[in-house]
Design a protein around this motif. Structure first.
Motif, PDB file in Angstrom:
ATOM      1  N   PHE A 151       0.820  -1.206   0.000  1.00 42.12           N
ATOM      2  CA  PHE A 151       0.000   0.000   0.000  1.00 42.12           C
ATOM      3  C   PHE A 151       0.860   1.264   0.000  1.00 42.12           C
ATOM      4  O   PHE A 151       0.638   2.187  -0.789  1.00 42.12           O
ATOM      5  CB  PHE A 151      -0.941  -0.016   1.213  1.00 42.12           C
ATOM      6  CG  PHE A 151      -1.732   1.245   1.380  1.00 42.12           C
ATOM      7  CD1 PHE A 151      -2.794   1.528   0.544  1.00 42.12           C
ATOM      8  CD2 PHE A 151      -1.398   2.161   2.364  1.00 42.12           C
ATOM      9  CE1 PHE A 151      -3.522   2.703   0.694  1.00 42.12           C
ATOM     10  CE2 PHE A 151      -2.113   3.333   2.520  1.00 42.12           C
ATOM     11  CZ  PHE A 151      -3.177   3.604   1.685  1.00 42.12           C
ATOM     12  N   VAL A 152       1.836   1.313   0.887  1.00 42.12           N
ATOM     13  CA  VAL A 152       2.683   2.501   1.009  1.00 42.12           C
ATOM     14  C   VAL A 152       3.541   2.697  -0.246  1.00 42.12           C
ATOM     15  O   VAL A 152       3.673   3.821  -0.737  1.00 42.12           O
ATOM     16  CB  VAL A 152       3.568   2.421   2.275  1.00 42.12           C
ATOM     17  CG1 VAL A 152       4.621   3.510   2.291  1.00 42.12           C
ATOM     18  CG2 VAL A 152       2.696   2.519   3.521  1.00 42.12           C
ATOM     19  N   LEU A 153       4.089   1.612  -0.786  1.00 40.78           N
ATOM     20  CA  LEU A 153       4.889   1.728  -2.012  1.00 40.78           C
ATOM     21  C   LEU A 153       4.042   2.252  -3.168  1.00 40.78           C
ATOM     22  O   LEU A 153       4.511   3.058  -3.973  1.00 40.78           O
ATOM     23  CB  LEU A 153       5.525   0.381  -2.375  1.00 40.78           C
ATOM     24  CG  LEU A 153       6.645  -0.090  -1.462  1.00 40.78           C
ATOM     25  CD1 LEU A 153       7.098  -1.495  -1.869  1.00 40.78           C
ATOM     26  CD2 LEU A 153       7.810   0.872  -1.459  1.00 40.78           C
ATOM     27  N   VAL A 159       6.080   4.285  -5.890  1.00 41.86           N
ATOM     28  CA  VAL A 159       7.288   3.483  -6.084  1.00 41.86           C
ATOM     29  C   VAL A 159       6.952   2.284  -6.961  1.00 41.86           C
ATOM     30  O   VAL A 159       7.736   1.895  -7.821  1.00 41.86           O
ATOM     31  CB  VAL A 159       7.880   3.033  -4.728  1.00 41.86           C
ATOM     32  CG1 VAL A 159       9.055   2.095  -4.917  1.00 41.86           C
ATOM     33  CG2 VAL A 159       8.280   4.251  -3.906  1.00 41.86           C
ATOM     34  N   ILE A 160       5.767   1.698  -6.736  1.00 43.12           N
ATOM     35  CA  ILE A 160       5.272   0.618  -7.583  1.00 43.12           C
ATOM     36  C   ILE A 160       3.853   0.942  -8.014  1.00 43.12           C
ATOM     37  O   ILE A 160       3.124   1.664  -7.325  1.00 43.12           O
ATOM     38  CB  ILE A 160       5.322  -0.758  -6.885  1.00 43.12           C
ATOM     39  CG1 ILE A 160       4.466  -0.771  -5.620  1.00 43.12           C
ATOM     40  CG2 ILE A 160       6.747  -1.187  -6.590  1.00 43.12           C
ATOM     41  CD1 ILE A 160       4.355  -2.132  -4.941  1.00 43.12           C
ATOM     42  N   SER A 161       3.472   0.390  -9.134  1.00 43.54           N
ATOM     43  CA  SER A 161       2.141   0.593  -9.686  1.00 43.54           C
ATOM     44  C   SER A 161       1.240  -0.572  -9.290  1.00 43.54           C
ATOM     45  O   SER A 161       1.714  -1.686  -9.050  1.00 43.54           O
ATOM     46  CB  SER A 161       2.246   0.667 -11.216  1.00 43.54           C
ATOM     47  OG  SER A 161       0.986   0.510 -11.810  1.00 43.54           O
ATOM     48  N   THR A 162      -0.050  -0.314  -9.274  1.00 36.18           N
ATOM     49  CA  THR A 162      -0.989  -1.412  -9.044  1.00 36.18           C
ATOM     50  C   THR A 162      -0.955  -2.407 -10.194  1.00 36.18           C
ATOM     51  O   THR A 162      -1.464  -3.516 -10.066  1.00 36.18           O
ATOM     52  CB  THR A 162      -2.432  -0.895  -8.860  1.00 36.18           C
ATOM     53  OG1 THR A 162      -2.815  -0.162 -10.012  1.00 36.18           O
ATOM     54  CG2 THR A 162      -2.556  -0.045  -7.616  1.00 36.18           C
ATOM     55  N   GLN A 163      -0.363  -2.012 -11.309  1.00 33.79           N
ATOM     56  CA  GLN A 163      -0.247  -2.891 -12.467  1.00 33.79           C
ATOM     57  C   GLN A 163       1.023  -3.742 -12.446  1.00 33.79           C
ATOM     58  O   GLN A 163       1.250  -4.522 -13.359  1.00 33.79           O
ATOM     59  CB  GLN A 163      -0.270  -2.056 -13.756  1.00 33.79           C
ATOM     60  CG  GLN A 163      -1.540  -1.266 -13.957  1.00 33.79           C
ATOM     61  CD  GLN A 163      -2.743  -2.167 -14.141  1.00 33.79           C
ATOM     62  OE1 GLN A 163      -2.728  -3.067 -14.957  1.00 33.79           O
ATOM     63  NE2 GLN A 163      -3.784  -1.934 -13.359  1.00 33.79           N
ATOM     64  N   SER A 176       1.080  -7.138  -7.120  1.00 36.21           N
ATOM     65  CA  SER A 176       0.183  -8.293  -7.088  1.00 36.21           C
ATOM     66  C   SER A 176       0.737  -9.394  -6.194  1.00 36.21           C
ATOM     67  O   SER A 176      -0.009 -10.017  -5.431  1.00 36.21           O
ATOM     68  CB  SER A 176      -0.032  -8.833  -8.501  1.00 36.21           C
ATOM     69  OG  SER A 176      -0.691  -7.884  -9.304  1.00 36.21           O
ATOM     70  N   ALA A 177       2.038  -9.634  -6.279  1.00 39.46           N
ATOM     71  CA  ALA A 177       2.659 -10.675  -5.457  1.00 39.46           C
ATOM     72  C   ALA A 177       2.581 -10.319  -3.972  1.00 39.46           C
ATOM     73  O   ALA A 177       2.277 -11.186  -3.136  1.00 39.46           O
ATOM     74  CB  ALA A 177       4.111 -10.883  -5.885  1.00 39.46           C
ATOM     75  N   LEU A 178       2.850  -9.062  -3.638  1.00 41.18           N
ATOM     76  CA  LEU A 178       2.765  -8.635  -2.241  1.00 41.18           C
ATOM     77  C   LEU A 178       1.343  -8.790  -1.708  1.00 41.18           C
ATOM     78  O   LEU A 178       1.140  -9.239  -0.577  1.00 41.18           O
ATOM     79  CB  LEU A 178       3.242  -7.195  -2.082  1.00 41.18           C
ATOM     80  CG  LEU A 178       4.739  -6.947  -2.271  1.00 41.18           C
ATOM     81  CD1 LEU A 178       5.039  -5.455  -2.278  1.00 41.18           C
ATOM     82  CD2 LEU A 178       5.548  -7.653  -1.206  1.00 41.18           C
ATOM     83  N   ASN A 179       0.359  -8.437  -2.527  1.00 38.10           N
ATOM     84  CA  ASN A 179      -1.038  -8.594  -2.111  1.00 38.10           C
ATOM     85  C   ASN A 179      -1.393 -10.062  -1.921  1.00 38.10           C
ATOM     86  O   ASN A 179      -2.064 -10.418  -0.946  1.00 38.10           O
ATOM     87  CB  ASN A 179      -1.979  -7.932  -3.112  1.00 38.10           C
ATOM     88  CG  ASN A 179      -2.263  -6.503  -2.755  1.00 38.10           C
ATOM     89  OD1 ASN A 179      -3.001  -6.235  -1.821  1.00 38.10           O
ATOM     90  ND2 ASN A 179      -1.660  -5.586  -3.477  1.00 38.10           N
TER      91      ASN A 179
END
Length: 81
Positions: free
Chosen positions: A19-21, A26-30, A35-38
């Motif tokens: 979420f913070v990244l 720093v990272i996109s939801t795409q 996706s891996a972190l989620n």
């Protein structure tokens, strides 16, 4: 601290890092990383909820993990407008 508490703490930390990244761009939801972190965070939270038999969160986190895994394999990557 119980095993379930440790697993839940790790899972929640991973979800918050994602979420913070994303919040700080720093990272996109795409991204596959997001996706891996989620997926990993939700799976750990779901497992810890299972260990304490709190089934509403098992369902919630299982669905969250499933969509994270789906996104990891199916969201187009590297596309730009």
């Amino acid at each position: 601290m119980k095993k379930s508490d440790i697993i839940a703490s790790i899972g929640v930390t991973i979800l918050l890092v994602a979420f913070v990244l994303n919040l700080f761009k720093v990272i996109s939801t795409q991204s596959k990383v997001y996706s891996a972190l989620n997926f990993i965070g939700a799976a750990l939270c779901g497992y810890s909820s299972y260990l304490i038999q709190f089934y509403p969160f098992v369902i919630l986190e299982s669905i969250w993990a499933a969509f994270g895994l789906y996104s990891f394999f199916n969201v187009p990557r590297g596309t730009s407008k």
